[in-house]
Write an enzyme that holds these catalytic residues in place. Structure first.
Site, PDB file in Angstrom:
ATOM      1  N   TYR A 167       0.826  -1.216   0.000  1.00  0.00           N
ATOM      2  CA  TYR A 167       0.000   0.000   0.000  1.00  0.00           C
ATOM      3  C   TYR A 167       0.858   1.264   0.000  1.00  0.00           C
ATOM      4  CZ  TYR A 167      -3.082   3.747   1.474  1.00  0.00           C
ATOM      5  OH  TYR A 167      -3.744   4.948   1.542  1.00  0.00           O
ATOM      6  N   GLY A 168       1.779   1.373   0.964  1.00  0.00           N
ATOM      7  CA  GLY A 168       2.616   2.560   1.044  1.00  0.00           C
ATOM      8  C   GLY A 168       3.399   2.810  -0.235  1.00  0.00           C
TER       9      GLY A 168
END
Length: 271
Positions: A167-168
């Protein structure tokens, strides 16, 4: 001149618009008089409720999967056929860290324990989805010599948080891509900017499991900066990053924009 005055009849596509940040932005735009295409992956009570809350013929619900190029092109075509233009795209549809977890514990996992299928699904949505939708609307925006692409992102810390991949990193990719796309579109009348809450918000996809101790920002903080970015007041702003938490309605507009704008780094560093 207010943000709302130039939003009347402005045509906006909001992906992931049936719930969360997308829903809040779509409703704010509808209230300001914009014509809004709300994109969702499937029919749902969330979509029905959002369309009902927005009301009127200015709302166009479209079922489409941003992971599929053909769906994104169809979204653009349906919006054009219904409203006659595409002025603004909010790339919001995304999956968060909770979708790549240990199924037994429902908690984030180190990268080597992530299920490849979940990993690929998130990357397809958060990266390819933004690309496919931007690519689908770009020809129309270029032809009319006006358009705004606004990519919803996340905080710097979230991009490099332990057990926070992919995600990041997917959001780091989008921010780098936004800066490149803005340069690619320089002089065309089409701008590209980034908007993020500035902290964990009280709904997915930006909520990260186990983060912030439950102190979440209200999703309503996205409204004012989103309306400004979609309006003529933001014309000329491109390759910029705005943090909703820092948007202070008590300040004059110029000071408000300056406070929310994250100063660019000429030589980005991620380590």
């Amino acid at each position: 001149m207010s943000s709302a005055s130039s939003l009347v009849d402005r045509v906006v596509i909001v992906t992931g618009g049936s719930r969360g940040i997308g829903r809040e932005i779509a409703l704010a735009l509808a209230e300001a008089g914009a014509r809004v295409a709300i994109v969702a992956t499937a029919e749902s009570t969330h979509l029905e409720q959002t369309v009902k809350a927005a009301g009127g013929e200015r709302i166009l619900p479209i079922i489409g999967d941003v992971r599929r190029q053909a769906d994104c092109e169809r979204v653009a075509q349906e919006t054009l056929r219904t409203f006659g233009a595409i002025h603004v795209l909010f790339n919001n549809a995304a999956l968060g860290t909770p979708t790549v977890v240990d199924s037994s514990k429902r908690s984030p996992v180190p990268f080597w324990q992530a299920e490849p299928e979940s990993w690929l699904n998130l990357v397809d949505t958060n990266i390819n989805g933004f690309f496919f939708m931007s690519r689908a609307v770009a020809p129309t925006m270029l032809a009319q010599r006006f358009g705004k692409i606004i990519n919803i992102s996340t905080s710097d810390r979230t991009m490099v948080r332990a057990k926070g991949s992919p995600y990041g990193p997917s959001k780091a990719f989008i921010e780098a891509a936004s800066r490149i796309w803005a340069q690619d579109l320089e002089g065309t009348g089409v701008t590209v900017n980034v908007l993020l809450p500035g902290g964990a918000i009280n709904t997915s996809p930006t909520m990260v499991v186990g983060s912030s101790g439950g102190n979440f920002l209200p999703v309503s903080i996205m409204r004012a900066p989103a309306l400004w970015l979609a309006s003529d007041l933001a014309n000329g702003h491109t390759a910029e990053r705005f943090i909703a938490k820092k948007w202070d309605e008590k300040l004059p507009l110029e000071a408000r924009v300056a406070a929310a704008r994250d100063e660019p780094i000429e030589l980005p560093r991620i380590m």
